[in-house]
Design a protein around this motif. Structure first.
Motif: not given
Length: 290
Positions: A106-113, A135-149
């Motif tokens: 989501d953001d490298a400085r916060t949360g579960y990062s 990249v953002g929230g759950s949907q955005e992370r899902f999309d990024a991983m699926k695209k191989g980013e």
């Protein structure tokens, strides 16, 4: 009108769907307008400015925000710490294999990062050994991983299962790695709370009633119908999630849990001033009226 913001949707926001669909907030006297921001930073900035009245956030966002001068405080626990899965690309066998790889967050400085960085350190990876991509929230992370980013991310159900079904791997859960870490909380501004005590009490009451409704076995079928429409989750998976997540006591935020997060924030931000009491970020007195 209470302007409520979520970062992303998931099983832990099930009480929100129940409170809206079953009318618990309306009956308690709270009119709630819901926004899903897709970004913890956007949500926090809007919460500080007054764009939102209440936000469901991670504790570290509030600690950091207050240290930066924000008029924020935590008034209740929202959910138990989610069982986020460490999802990795097919070529990764172990955490040490992430050296030189991109991690989507989501953001490298916060949360579960912050937990991911701690986990990587525990496995011998230095900060410069990985690249954190926001990249953002759950949907955005899902999309990024699926695209191989990226080669890894922390991701909540049902997104994690969908990636595993697509051929990616699950190396373990946040609960396995950090069993005592506190879950998401609800926060607002002190000025708003002082001027809207009745509305805040009604919000808490409606949320508590929704949570209790989800815990009641007689409501299982009605509860399960709420989730697939929001998360594209099969009813069978929703039923299992209902029993697992809401089969335990209502989550509570504690000073001890906040202290644990403060330690991570101080380390991540390089703060040198003494840590204050967790009460600087907490006011649980509103719970008595909800």
């Amino acid at each position: 009108m209470i302007k409520l913001a979520l970062i992303s949707e998931g099983i832990n926001t099930w009480p929100v769907y129940a409170a809206l669909s079953m009318g618990f907030w309306a009956k308690a006297g709270a009119e709630v307008d819901l926004t899903v921001t897709g970004s913890s930073i956007e949500q926090l900035n809007q919460l500080k400015r007054g764009g939102f009245d209440i936000g469901f956030q991670q504790v570290d966002h509030i600690v950091r925000g207050v240290e930066q001068g924000a008029d924020l405080f935590i008034f209740m626990g929202q959910s138990h710490a989610p069982e986020l899965s460490l999802i990795v690309s097919p070529d990764i066998q172990r955490i040490e294999d992430l050296r030189g790889k991109t991690i989507v967050v989501d953001d490298a400085r916060t949360g579960y990062s912050l937990l991911l960085k701690t986990l990587f350190t525990q496995h011998g990876l230095k900060p410069e050994d990985t690249h954190f991509k926001n990249v953002g929230g759950s949907q955005e992370r899902f999309d990024a991983m699926k695209k191989g980013e990226g080669s890894a991310c922390f991701l909540n159900p049902p997104f994690d299962r969908h990636l595993v079904a697509a051929g990616l791997k699950n190396l373990g859960s946040s609960g396995d790695f950090f069993p005592t870490y506190p879950g998401p909380i609800a926060a607002t501004r002190r000025a708003w709370a002082n001027g809207h005590r009745d509305e805040l009490a009604a919000f808490i009451l409606g949320f508590n009633q929704a949570y209790a409704w989800l815990q009641e076995g007689a409501n299982k079928e009605a509860a399960v119908r709420l989730l697939p429409a929001r998360l594209n989750m099969a009813p069978e998976a929703a039923a299992l999630a209902l029993a697992r997540v809401f089969g335990c006591a209502r989550p509570q935020v504690t000073a001890q849990g906040v202290s644990q997060v403060m330690d991570l924030v101080w380390a991540a931000e390089g703060y040198t001033h003494a840590k204050p009491s967790p009460d600087k970020y907490l006011d649980l007195s509103y719970l008595a009226h909800g």
